[in-house]
Design an enzyme around this catalytic site. Structure first.
Site, PDB file in Angstrom:
ATOM      1  N   ASP A 188       6.381   5.885  70.121  1.00  0.00           N
ATOM      2  CA  ASP A 188       7.034   7.108  69.669  1.00  0.00           C
ATOM      3  C   ASP A 188       6.804   7.397  68.184  1.00  0.00           C
ATOM      4  OD1 ASP A 188       8.632   9.320  69.438  1.00  0.00           O
ATOM      5  OD2 ASP A 188      10.512   8.354  69.949  1.00  0.00           O
ATOM      6  N   HIS A 197      12.953   8.543  76.625  1.00  0.00           N
ATOM      7  CA  HIS A 197      14.220   8.024  76.071  1.00  0.00           C
ATOM      8  C   HIS A 197      15.277   7.853  77.169  1.00  0.00           C
ATOM      9  CE1 HIS A 197      12.631   8.320  72.069  1.00  0.00           C
ATOM     10  NE2 HIS A 197      12.523   9.629  72.129  1.00  0.00           N
TER      11      HIS A 197
HETATM   12 ZN    ZN Z   1       9.186  11.573  70.844  1.00  0.00          ZN
END
Ligand code: ZN
Length: 450
Positions: free
Chosen positions: A328, A277
């Protein structure tokens, strides 16, 4: 030996695809890559046998999904009914986690990984933290859940890096795990390492790696234990980093620094580490990540789904961080969408176009992702590398008339027709060869949500 004749192939270090490329492989490795000069005429000494498999469209190296939580696939389309944010989404995710056992985990992961194969993903990095049974009681085999994931990837025909995740506390302040979170915890980093050490996947499609869930979940004084274990074993280390401003605020309140600074001070950053991220880094954080050559895995479709924000992708790349992509939470499993979002989100953030070239997006989705997962011999169509091929049709309603160089801005996962992993055909004519993907997804998700 197997031969394929690609109408177009994206070769390493090329700004755009090359027409008419003969690709040969033996024992799962690429043995020759030969552009047929002038559209079909073989250079002297190269014979195009009639048995070459023709691959109409654009053939890419294998796509690497560098960040996955397989069981989150069960949440797709089920979290959009109300308001909320990352933290309220997480409560729904915990409800699914609470219901999984090794059998249902295997079924769900097998279907999710087979969906990935259909999308051209030849290798997945599973950020795995659902380790133990209800109330945190270990299963008879404390790595039963890990074994389920390894088996799931084998059934789906893709490679796996099992990023076994240390998840020890509920917050930066060291709060104890509660409720479903107790299934994630090993007590402390030494006991985490003991469990992980005992797990040795037999098959060569799977490798181990390590992960620190986040600075919320591993106390500062134990970060070096996890990082040291990964380093000693020569394995990749992944960590969720600054997905939420609240994580930055909590870290500053407890430690007086950003999460990136905390990781740097405890030896977590480096070229074998991938920060997942990195949506809210400070300028200093971007410099720390880049100088240490720490990779960054962007997950744009999840970040948009969870209202996380947009990370400074171009600045992080400029600073020295190799970029990879991951699906994800699997709100979408489509690495074309993830890769183009790296560029398109920068456009939204900066109101300017042209931050990443198509070749840079290909690199993020292929060779950089494989490297982040510890497979340095995959993700390129070059001699000696693993024979992973992903063919995207250029004659669908979405891709017809699109120049091959523009495929990453037009194609979707549904345009993938042919997928070869380590020389084996896993998807042909858009169909998985061994798994009925929609049926298995429906059953497996029904089991844990009904
Ligand atoms: Zn994750």
């Amino acid at each position: 030996m197997t031969r394929w004749l690609a109408e177009y192939a994206w070769l390493p270090d090329h700004a755009e695809p090359t027409p008419d490329v003969l690709i040969e492989a033996e024992a799962g490795r690429i043995t020759a890559v030969t552009p047929l000069v002038g559209g079909g005429a073989a250079p002297a000494g190269v014979e195009v046998l009639g048995d070459a498999v023709r691959l109409p469209g654009l053939t890419l190296p294998g796509l690497a999904n560098a960040h996955s939580h397989a069981f989150h696939r069960a949440l797709r389309g089920r979290t959009h009914g109300g308001r909320g944010d990352f933290w309220s989404w997480r409560d729904v995710m915990y409800d699914v986690a609470a219901r999984l056992d090794p059998d249902s985990y295997l079924a769900l992961a097998r279907a999710a990984y087979a969906e990935m194969a259909l999308a051209g993903i030849t290798c997945v990095g599973e950020f795995h933290y659902l380790h133990h049974g209800p109330e945190g009681r270990p299963y008879a085999d404390p790595n039963a859940m890990s074994a389920a994931l390894v088996e799931a990837a084998a059934h789906a025909g893709i490679r796996l890096t099992l990023l076994d995740t240390a998840y020890l506390t509920a917050g930066v302040d060291g709060a104890e795990l509660v409720g479903t979170q107790r299934r994630f915890g090993d007590g402390d980093a030494l006991r985490w390492a003991e469990r992980v050490d005992a797990f040795r996947p037999e098959n060569d499609h799977a490798r181990r790696g390590a992960a620190i869930h986040s600075v919320r979940a591993v106390p500062a004084e134990q970060l070096a234990t996890v990082a040291g274990w990964a380093d000693r074993n020569g394995m990749p280390l992944h960590v969720h980093l600054s997905e939420q401003p609240a994580e930055n605020d909590a870290c500053r309140a407890v430690h007086g620094c950003t999460p990136t600074r905390l990781l740097a001070d405890h030896g977590v950053l480096g070229p074998h580490t991938t920060a997942v991220h990195a949506t809210h880094p400070t300028s200093g954080d971007v410099a720390l990540l880049g100088e240490s050559r720490t990779g960054v895995c962007l997950c744009p479709t999840t970040e948009r789904d969870l209202a996380d924000g947009i990370g400074p992708a171009r600045r992080m790349a400029e600073a020295g961080s190799p970029l990879s992509v991951g699906s994800d939470s699997h709100a979408v499993v489509d690495l074309f969408e993830e890769a183009r979002a790296v560029e398109l989100d920068e456009r939204l953030r900066t109101r300017r176009r042209g931050h990443f070239s198509p070749a840079e997006l290909v690199t993020a989705a292929t060779v950089a992702g494989h490297a982040a997962l510890g497979w340095g011999d995959a993700g390129r169509l070059s001699v000696g590398d693993r024979a992973d091929l992903v063919t995207v049709r250029l004659d669908s309603a979405r891709t017809a008339g699109v120049p091959p160089v523009g495929a990453f801005f037009a194609a979707t996962a549904a345009d993938v027709t042919h997928v070869v992993v380590d020389g084996r055909t896993v998807v042909a004519d858009g169909r998985h060869q061994t798994v009925d993907v929609p049926t298995e997804l429906r059953h497996a998700i029904g089991e844990v949500t009904s």
